[in-house]
Design a protein around this motif. Structure first.
Motif: not given
Length: 271
Positions: A21-29
C-alpha cells in the motif's frame, strides 16, 4: 507485502516501487537530483496516477544520491538564455510545472512523506516542505540559497513560509545559509531526525501505520487540514464542523466506532 513494481528503464530518473500500500518514488538524477523539467513531470505523472489507485495508501519521496535534491536544474535553465526571448517562455514553463507539482502533493488525497538523507536546497527544500511529513537523517542539511546567486527563492518561500515561522523563513531566505537537521526540526521543517541506518525503517513504520487507517478518513482529514489552515478561526470551525458531520455519516466511521465499542479491529471499506 503486496505487489512490487520495479523501476522502469524508460524513466530512470524517478524510481517507482509499490509494496504494502506504500508507493515509493525515488529521485535518482545524478549527481545532484536536480529538479529538471523531466524529473518534475515524472513525479507529477506518478502522483496523478496514484490519486485514484486504491492499492496506494501512502506515498514516500526519497532519493538515491548523496543529495536529496539540489533544486532546479540551473544548467538546463541557463541553456535557454540563448533563446530569442532570453529564456522567458522556458522559465515560465519551469516555474508553472514546479508550482503544479508542489500543489499536487498538498492536494493529494494520500499522505506524502519525504525521506531525506543529504542536502535539500532551494526547490529541493521546497519539495520537503510541501510534503505532509518529513523525516531526515542527522546528516541532512537544508537551505534556500538563491539570494547568494542573485535569484531569491520566491517559489520555495511559499512552501517554507507555510511550515516554519516567518522569522525563521526569512532567516533562511535572506541569509541563504545551510541549517542542520536539528535546526530544521526546531524550525518545524521536519518531523523527526534519525541516524542514517534508521531512516528507512522509521519512514516505513510511519507509512505502514498510516496505510492501516481508513483511506477515506485520511483523505477527508488531509483535505480539511489544509483548507481550514487558510481560513479565519470562525470560518475554520464552521467548515470543520461540517466535515465532521459528513465524516460521521461515512460507513468507515460507523465501522470504526462500532469496532472500538466492541473491542475489535475495524474492517475498512474506504467508503
Amino acid at each position: 507485502m503486496g505487489e512490487i513494481h520495479a523501476i522502469r528503464p524508460e524513466e530512470p530518473i524517478v524510481g517507482h516501487e509499490l509494496a504494502g500500500g506504500v508507493l515509493r518514488l525515488t529521485l535518482q538524477n545524478p549527481p545532484a537530483n536536480a529538479l529538471s523539467m523531466a524529473m518534475m513531470q515524472l513525479l507529477l505523472d506518478h502522483l496523478v496516477a496514484a490519486r485514484d489507485d486504491r492499492a496506494i495508501r501512502v506515498v514516500i519521496i526519497d532519493s538515491a544520491q548523496k543529495l536529496f535534491s539540489a533544486g532546479h536544474d540551473l544548467k538546463e535553465l541557463t541553456a535557454h538564455r540563448n533563446d530569442a526571448d532570453r529564456g522567458r517562455d522556458f522559465f515560465e514553463k519551469t516555474m508553472r510545472l514546479c508550482a503544479e507539482l508542489m500543489q499536487a502533493i498538498v492536494h493529494h488525497p494520500k499522505p506524502v512523506i519525504a525521506a531525506v538523507d543529504g542536502l535539500a536546497t532551494a526547490a529541493g527544500c521546497q519539495l520537503v516542505a510541501s510534503c505532509d511529513l518529513a523525516i531526515c537523517t542527522d546528516k541532512s542539511t537544508f537551505c534556500t540559497p538563491g539570494v547568494n546567486i542573485g535569484l531569491f527563492c520566491s517559489t520555495p518561500m511559499v512552501a517554507l513560509s507555510r511550515n516554519v515561522s516567518r522569522k525563521q523563513a526569512m532567516e533562511m531566505l535572506l541569509t541563504g545559509e545551510v541549517i542542520d537537521a536539528s535546526t530544521a526540526r526546531e524550525f518545524g521543517l521536519v518531523n523527526r531526525v534519525v541516524p542514517q541506518e534508521y531512516l528507512n525503517p522509521i519512514v516505513r513504520k510511519y507509512a505502514q501505520t498510516i496505510a492501516a487507517k481508513s483511506p477515506l478518513t485520511v483523505k477527508i482529514g488531509k483535505e480539511a487540514f489544509y483548507r481550514q489552515a487558510e481560513m479565519s478561526l470562525t470560518d475554520a470551525y464552521d467548515y470543520a464542523a461540517q466535515v465532521m458531520v459528513e465524516n460521521m455519516l461515512a460507513r468507515d466511521a460507523e465501522e470504526g466506532i462500532n469496532a472500538f465499542i466492541e473491542k475489535r479491529q475495524p474492517e475498512w471499506k474506504g467508503e
